[in-house]
Structures are given as C-alpha cells and as structure tokens.
Write an enzyme that holds these catalytic residues in place. Structure first.
Site, PDB file in Angstrom:
ATOM      1  N   HIS A  41       7.345 -11.288  10.904  1.00 34.78           N
ATOM      2  CA  HIS A  41       6.099 -11.503  11.434  1.00 34.78           C
ATOM      3  C   HIS A  41       5.159 -12.508  11.230  1.00 34.78           C
ATOM      4  CE1 HIS A  41       6.163  -7.161  12.753  1.00 34.78           C
ATOM      5  NE2 HIS A  41       6.823  -6.684  11.286  1.00 34.78           N
TER       6      HIS A  41
ATOM      7  N   ILE B  22       0.733  -1.107  -0.080  1.00 29.91           N
ATOM      8  CA  ILE B  22      -0.018   0.154  -0.202  1.00 29.91           C
ATOM      9  C   ILE B  22       0.783   1.098   0.063  1.00 29.91           C
ATOM     10  CG2 ILE B  22      -1.749  -1.123   1.239  1.00 29.91           C
ATOM     11  CD1 ILE B  22      -0.923   0.492   3.619  1.00 29.91           C
TER      12      ILE B  22
ATOM     13  N   GLU C  64       6.722   3.137   3.882  1.00 28.34           N
ATOM     14  CA  GLU C  64       7.826   2.785   3.210  1.00 28.34           C
ATOM     15  C   GLU C  64       7.774   3.356   1.884  1.00 28.34           C
ATOM     16  OE1 GLU C  64      10.400   0.900   3.536  1.00 28.34           O
ATOM     17  OE2 GLU C  64      10.122   1.436   6.022  1.00 28.34           O
TER      18      GLU C  64
ATOM     19  N   GLU D 142       0.609  -3.759  13.428  1.00 29.47           N
ATOM     20  CA  GLU D 142       1.191  -2.748  14.012  1.00 29.47           C
ATOM     21  C   GLU D 142       0.084  -1.477  13.547  1.00 29.47           C
ATOM     22  OE1 GLU D 142       5.150  -1.795  13.032  1.00 29.47           O
ATOM     23  OE2 GLU D 142       5.959  -3.745  13.798  1.00 29.47           O
TER      24      GLU D 142
ATOM     25  N   VAL E  63       7.099 -10.875   1.783  1.00 29.34           N
ATOM     26  CA  VAL E  63       7.600 -12.073   2.506  1.00 29.34           C
ATOM     27  C   VAL E  63       7.311 -12.801   3.480  1.00 29.34           C
ATOM     28  CG1 VAL E  63      10.084 -11.067   1.412  1.00 29.34           C
ATOM     29  CG2 VAL E  63       9.232 -10.652   3.684  1.00 29.34           C
TER      30      VAL E  63
ATOM     31  N   HIS F  46       0.680  -5.552   7.586  1.00 26.90           N
ATOM     32  CA  HIS F  46       1.767  -5.010   8.448  1.00 26.90           C
ATOM     33  C   HIS F  46       1.320  -3.911   9.411  1.00 26.90           C
ATOM     34  CE1 HIS F  46       5.216  -2.987   9.963  1.00 26.90           C
ATOM     35  NE2 HIS F  46       6.005  -4.105   9.772  1.00 26.90           N
TER      36      HIS F  46
END
Length: 329
Positions: free
Chosen positions: A275, A146, A150, A243, A271, A212
């Site tokens: 997590h 998304i 990052e 998170e 990947v 994530h």
C-alpha cells in the site's frame, strides 16, 4: 458521582458468575438490578484487555509466553525495521518471558515461504506449538492499529484457544480507548508519538497520513483521529484511507480550500508494504502521488512503517505489558 470503568472493576468482578471459562477484563458497571449476569451479558460488557481462565487447568504450573499476532508482510526490509523491531522491543522489556510470532495472512505466509524459504506460523500453529512446549499462560499482543476487522479475527482466534491453556489474555490494539470513563485517550497518545516523524510544515504545507481502511465499524476511528488532530492544533494534517472513508477524494477538496500547495504522504500502517510503496507512492497514474501531482500539488513521500518509530514501538510495548500484567494477576 459516576465512577470510572477501572474503579468499578473489583466490585463488578465479585458480582459476576460465569459458568465454564472464567472471563475477566475491564467492564462497564451493570445496573444493580441485574442479579444474574449471563455469560453473554458479561462478554458484551467487556472492554479493554480481555482475559480468560480455564478452571480445568487450575492446578497446572505457570509457564508464560507472549504471542505477537501480525498481518505480516512480504517486504523483507520493512519487516526487519518494523515487525521484528517491535517484537525485539517487547522482548527487551520482558526478558524473562519468551516472545513468539504468528502471521494472520495465509497468503503472506505462503509467499514468504515460496520467496524466502521462511516458515511463518498461523495463530493456530503458534498456539499448538506453545501448548506442545508446555506453556500454560499466553499473553496475545496484536500489532493492529485500530480495533477493526483484523483485530476482530485476533480476538476470535484467541478465544477459541481458551480450553487449551490455563489463562489467556489479549491486548488492545495501538488505539482503543478514547478518553471516556476515566480511560486514557490513546488516539491522542498515538498522534503525539506519530508527530515525531512529521516534516516541518509552513502555511502551504500539508501532511496526509494514510490508513488502511476497513469495512468494520472500527473504520470510524479515522474520524476520531481527524477530530483529535484538530484538537491538538496539528494544522495541515489530514487522515485518509486506501480502502475506507475518508479516502483521498474526500481530502483533496480540503487541501484546495485550505490553500495547500505542498503535500507529504506517509502511511500509518505497521509496515511500509504494498500500500505504501505502490498505492501511495507508486508511479502508476492511479497512485495517490500521481493523482495529487495531477491536481497541481507538489508531492513528497515518507515510506516508513509505524514500527520504525521508536515512540510507536513504545506504545506497543505498553500494550504487551498490559496484557502480561492481566495474565499474571
């Protein structure tokens, strides 16, 4: 009749004048009363694939490269099956344009070097290498899911390199457009591609797709994903994040209210790293598997990164192609 972003692109570009670097991309149609479009307004109205041209290198020969940016992973096995596989697919689709790679996580770069003796380049190092080797046009491809924190980093580091190249483009992440202004709904495209790995589900079966999460406003994409899940009739599928929100605690009441007894956990990350293996599927008391088991659910885990899904790889190839096409216009 309101025109789409794409339909107004040509007319809008003709009306825009930016001093210094020339920037082009899809843009919202500005009010015709706006006569002098400032660089700030032009940048703020940019959506989709971002491109920039450097007038100082106008006469330089065209030598193209693709640079894939990824957060990276220290998990060797999943790296081969995901990041490497996506890059190979992009290279196969564009055999005449070399594909390079950069890791955005300095911690992962250091750990891979220490543990495996493999040197991964930072984005700055990769750009310097491309410049030294005479590449003048670079299509940057982000392996982000998304447009969150990052992807914002990918965007900033790419834009800082504009003075060093004739032209640069930056692809959108896996999900970007949501079906407005005549653009595709890439959230729906993603879910249809992802559904190929869903288990067969009955009335009491649920699949939780683990994202994530990010403090960036892009976290709102997860709400859009859940909305599209419902639109597509994917009963028993719920998105949550490690998170961000929604989190596992937000989803558990929905599982109980829906009478679900069996739960499959799967990550929606490039990947299957820390997590997926530990936060999601670990045996520690605070893992998602352990928490759900304690809540009375039968839990299975699907520990595979998105890059292992051929349909998802195809979407990333599409993003690379869009960036390369913008670069070569």
């Amino acid at each position: 009749m309101k025109r789409s972003i794409k339909s107004v692109l040509t007319a809008s570009m003709a009306a825009l004048c930016v001093l210094g670097m020339g920037m082009t991309a899809n843009a919202y149609e500005l009010n015709p009363e706006v006569k002098d479009v400032t660089p700030a307004l032009r940048e703020a109205s940019t959506v989709g694939v971002w491109t920039a041209e450097n007038p100082a290198m106008k006469e330089a020969p065209d030598k193209d490269a693709i640079l894939v940016m990824t957060f990276g992973t220290t998990f060797t096995d999943t790296r081969t099956k995901t990041i490497d596989a996506v890059e190979a697919a992009i290279q196969k689709a564009h055999p005449d344009v070399p594909v390079f790679e950069a890791y955005t996580s300095h911690i992962i770069i250091d750990r891979v070097k220490a543990n495996e003796g493999i040197t991964k380049m930072t984005p700055e190092e990769a750009f310097a290498k491309l410049q030294a080797e005479g590449y003048t046009r670079v299509a940057v491809v982000s392996l982000d899911v998304i447009p969150g924190m990052e992807y914002s980093y990918d965007s900033v580091v790419t834009k800082m390199q504009v003075p060093h190249f004739k032209k640069i483009s930056l692809a959108t992440p896996l999900m970007y457009f949501q079906g407005t202004e005549g653009e595709p709904d890439q959230v729906v495209d993603f879910l249809k591609a992802l559904s190929s790995q869903f288990p067969k589900m009955g009335k009491h079966d649920a699949t939780l797709i683990m994202a994530h999460g990010t403090p960036h406003p892009g976290n709102a994409y997860y709400s859009v994903i859940q909305d599209r899940i419902q639109e597509l009739g994917m009963d028993g599928v719920f998105v949550y994040s490690v998170e961000g929100r929604p989190n596992l605690e937000d989803v558990i009441p929905k599982l109980k209210a829906g009478g679900y007894k069996n739960v499959t956990l799967m990550p929606i990350m490039m990947v299957a790293g820390d997590h997926a293996n530990n936060d999601m599927a670990g045996d520690e008391p605070d893992s998602h598997k352990s928490i759900l088991t304690k809540e009375g659910f039968n839990v299975k885990t699907y520990i595979h990164g998105l890059g292992e899904n051929a349909n998802i790889r195809g979407l990333y190839v599409d993003r690379a192609t869009e960036a390369l096409d913008a670069l070569q216009k």
